[in-house]
Design a protein around this motif. Structure first.
Motif, PDB file in Angstrom:
ATOM      1  N   MET A   1       5.916   5.287  -0.655  1.00 15.07           N
ATOM      2  CA  MET A   1       7.177   5.415  -1.351  1.00 15.07           C
ATOM      3  C   MET A   1       8.308   5.753  -0.390  1.00 15.07           C
ATOM      4  N   ASP A   2       7.963   6.040   0.834  1.00 14.07           N
ATOM      5  CA  ASP A   2       8.959   6.379   1.849  1.00 14.07           C
ATOM      6  C   ASP A   2       9.235   5.203   2.779  1.00 14.07           C
ATOM      7  N   TRP A   3       8.914   4.012   2.328  1.00 12.48           N
ATOM      8  CA  TRP A   3       9.041   2.835   3.187  1.00 12.48           C
ATOM      9  C   TRP A   3      10.476   2.621   3.646  1.00 12.48           C
ATOM     10  N   HIS A   4      11.449   2.955   2.831  1.00 11.54           N
ATOM     11  CA  HIS A   4      12.841   2.780   3.229  1.00 11.54           C
ATOM     12  C   HIS A   4      13.192   3.641   4.451  1.00 11.54           C
ATOM     13  N   THR A   5      12.466   4.729   4.650  1.00 12.11           N
ATOM     14  CA  THR A   5      12.676   5.560   5.832  1.00 12.11           C
ATOM     15  C   THR A   5      11.857   5.060   7.013  1.00 12.11           C
ATOM     16  N   VAL A  27      10.692   5.626 -11.096  1.00 11.92           N
ATOM     17  CA  VAL A  27      10.788   4.309 -11.717  1.00 11.92           C
ATOM     18  C   VAL A  27      12.238   4.027 -12.086  1.00 11.92           C
ATOM     19  N   GLY A  28      12.680   2.826 -11.773  1.00  6.80           N
ATOM     20  CA  GLY A  28      14.062   2.430 -12.003  1.00  6.80           C
ATOM     21  C   GLY A  28      14.937   2.527 -10.767  1.00  6.80           C
ATOM     22  N   SER A  29      14.469   3.237  -9.746  1.00  2.60           N
ATOM     23  CA  SER A  29      15.227   3.368  -8.505  1.00  2.60           C
ATOM     24  C   SER A  29      15.324   2.017  -7.796  1.00  2.60           C
ATOM     25  N   VAL A  30      16.416   1.835  -7.052  1.00  4.49           N
ATOM     26  CA  VAL A  30      16.662   0.592  -6.326  1.00  4.49           C
ATOM     27  C   VAL A  30      16.849   0.933  -4.854  1.00  4.49           C
ATOM     28  N   ARG A  31      16.204   0.166  -3.992  1.00  2.85           N
ATOM     29  CA  ARG A  31      16.423   0.330  -2.557  1.00  2.85           C
ATOM     30  C   ARG A  31      16.730  -1.022  -1.946  1.00  2.85           C
ATOM     31  N   GLN A  32      17.445  -0.973  -0.825  1.00  2.00           N
ATOM     32  CA  GLN A  32      17.827  -2.188  -0.115  1.00  2.00           C
ATOM     33  C   GLN A  32      17.270  -2.137   1.295  1.00  2.00           C
ATOM     34  N   LEU A  33      16.667  -3.230   1.707  1.00  2.00           N
ATOM     35  CA  LEU A  33      16.197  -3.383   3.077  1.00  2.00           C
ATOM     36  C   LEU A  33      17.021  -4.484   3.722  1.00  2.00           C
ATOM     37  N   ASN A  34      17.611  -4.190   4.881  1.00  2.00           N
ATOM     38  CA  ASN A  34      18.418  -5.146   5.638  1.00  2.00           C
ATOM     39  C   ASN A  34      17.595  -5.624   6.819  1.00  2.00           C
ATOM     40  N   GLU A  49       9.419  -0.681 -10.534  1.00  2.00           N
ATOM     41  CA  GLU A  49       9.092  -0.933 -11.932  1.00  2.00           C
ATOM     42  C   GLU A  49       7.962  -0.043 -12.440  1.00  2.00           C
ATOM     43  N   PHE A  50       7.055   0.333 -11.546  1.00  2.00           N
ATOM     44  CA  PHE A  50       5.871   1.111 -11.939  1.00  2.00           C
ATOM     45  C   PHE A  50       5.473   1.977 -10.760  1.00  2.00           C
ATOM     46  N   LEU A  51       5.041   3.194 -11.042  1.00  4.45           N
ATOM     47  CA  LEU A  51       4.591   4.101  -9.992  1.00  4.45           C
ATOM     48  C   LEU A  51       3.503   5.010 -10.542  1.00  4.45           C
ATOM     49  N   ASP A  52       2.378   5.036  -9.854  1.00  6.11           N
ATOM     50  CA  ASP A  52       1.316   5.992 -10.137  1.00  6.11           C
ATOM     51  C   ASP A  52       0.922   6.588  -8.785  1.00  6.11           C
ATOM     52  N   ALA A  53       1.590   7.665  -8.422  1.00  6.89           N
ATOM     53  CA  ALA A  53       1.367   8.275  -7.110  1.00  6.89           C
ATOM     54  C   ALA A  53      -0.071   8.757  -6.944  1.00  6.89           C
ATOM     55  N   ALA A  54      -0.681   9.245  -8.011  1.00 10.35           N
ATOM     56  CA  ALA A  54      -2.062   9.738  -7.936  1.00 10.35           C
ATOM     57  C   ALA A  54      -3.037   8.625  -7.590  1.00 10.35           C
ATOM     58  N   LYS A  55      -2.751   7.424  -8.048  1.00 12.46           N
ATOM     59  CA  LYS A  55      -3.616   6.276  -7.760  1.00 12.46           C
ATOM     60  C   LYS A  55      -3.088   5.422  -6.609  1.00 12.46           C
ATOM     61  N   CYS A  56      -2.033   5.887  -5.950  1.00  9.36           N
ATOM     62  CA  CYS A  56      -1.423   5.167  -4.828  1.00  9.36           C
ATOM     63  C   CYS A  56      -1.117   3.720  -5.204  1.00  9.36           C
ATOM     64  N   ILE A  79       1.500  -3.193  -5.169  1.00  8.32           N
ATOM     65  CA  ILE A  79       0.787  -2.635  -4.026  1.00  8.32           C
ATOM     66  C   ILE A  79      -0.106  -1.505  -4.506  1.00  8.32           C
ATOM     67  N   LYS A  80      -1.359  -1.568  -4.071  1.00  7.17           N
ATOM     68  CA  LYS A  80      -2.317  -0.522  -4.440  1.00  7.17           C
ATOM     69  C   LYS A  80      -3.153  -0.176  -3.213  1.00  7.17           C
ATOM     70  N   VAL A  81      -3.283   1.109  -2.945  1.00  5.54           N
ATOM     71  CA  VAL A  81      -4.124   1.595  -1.854  1.00  5.54           C
ATOM     72  C   VAL A  81      -5.386   2.164  -2.491  1.00  5.54           C
ATOM     73  N   GLU A  82      -6.528   1.575  -2.133  1.00  7.80           N
ATOM     74  CA  GLU A  82      -7.803   2.003  -2.704  1.00  7.80           C
ATOM     75  C   GLU A  82      -8.670   2.649  -1.636  1.00  7.80           C
ATOM     76  N   PRO A  83      -9.234   3.824  -1.923  1.00  9.05           N
ATOM     77  CA  PRO A  83     -10.098   4.496  -0.941  1.00  9.05           C
ATOM     78  C   PRO A  83     -11.422   3.747  -0.777  1.00  9.05           C
ATOM     79  N   GLU A  84     -11.938   3.799   0.441  1.00 12.16           N
ATOM     80  CA  GLU A  84     -13.260   3.239   0.719  1.00 12.16           C
ATOM     81  C   GLU A  84     -14.244   4.386   0.886  1.00 12.16           C
ATOM     82  N   THR A  85     -15.513   4.097   0.748  1.00 13.14           N
ATOM     83  CA  THR A  85     -16.536   5.136   0.860  1.00 13.14           C
ATOM     84  C   THR A  85     -16.638   5.699   2.268  1.00 13.14           C
ATOM     85  N   ASN A  86     -16.183   4.941   3.284  1.00 16.61           N
ATOM     86  CA  ASN A  86     -16.268   5.417   4.669  1.00 16.61           C
ATOM     87  C   ASN A  86     -15.106   6.324   5.060  1.00 16.61           C
TER      88      ASN A  86
END
Length: 135
Positions: A1-5, A27-34, A49-56, A79-86
């Motif tokens: 969520m800090d990608w703009h930084t 949700v609803g926030s707008v960011r611009q990347l140049n 549009e959607f954010l579930d920080a607990a589920k990344c 975008i979803k980050v899923e943990p692996e068993t390793n």
């Protein structure tokens, strides 16, 4: 969520600057990347549009720039980050787009995938080298 930084620092060959245009990151926030001149367009604005920080997991919609109104009618990224068993993680990205009537793309899709993969690899290397950066 800090990608703009992070983006201008980690992917400066692609992202020249970035900022939150509206909202506080919820949700609803707008960011611009140049973007730099290596990209085929100068900027994008995206709305969260959607954010579930607990589920990344998050989903954003392209609302301006990046070919909207020129070649693309609508585009989203999930975008979803899923943990692996390793102990590692897998980043899954689903990008969808609807082209304007009569528009065809060929190499652009491949180029976009390669660029996005490169950006994620850069972020991955940073996070591995700086494990406490976002803990």
């Amino acid at each position: 969520m800090d990608w703009h930084t992070l983006a201008p620092k980690l992917a400066s060959q692609f992202v020249a600057s970035s900022n939150v245009v509206e909202g506080n990151g919820s949700v609803g926030s707008v960011r611009q990347l140049n973007f730099t001149s290596v990209m085929p367009f100068s900027f994008i604005k995206e709305r969260l549009e959607f954010l579930d920080a607990a589920k990344c997991e998050c989903k954003s919609a392209l609302i301006e720039g990046g070919g909207i109104g020129v070649a693309i009618e609508a585009a989203t990224s999930h975008i979803k980050v899923e943990p692996e068993t390793n102990g590692g993680s897998v980043v899954k990205v689903i990008s969808t787009y609807k082209l304007l009537p009569g528009v065809e793309v060929k190499d652009e899709v491949t180029r976009a995938k390669e660029t996005l993969t490169g950006i994620f690899r850069t972020a991955e290397a940073y996070l591995i080298a700086n494990p406490d950066a976002y803990s």
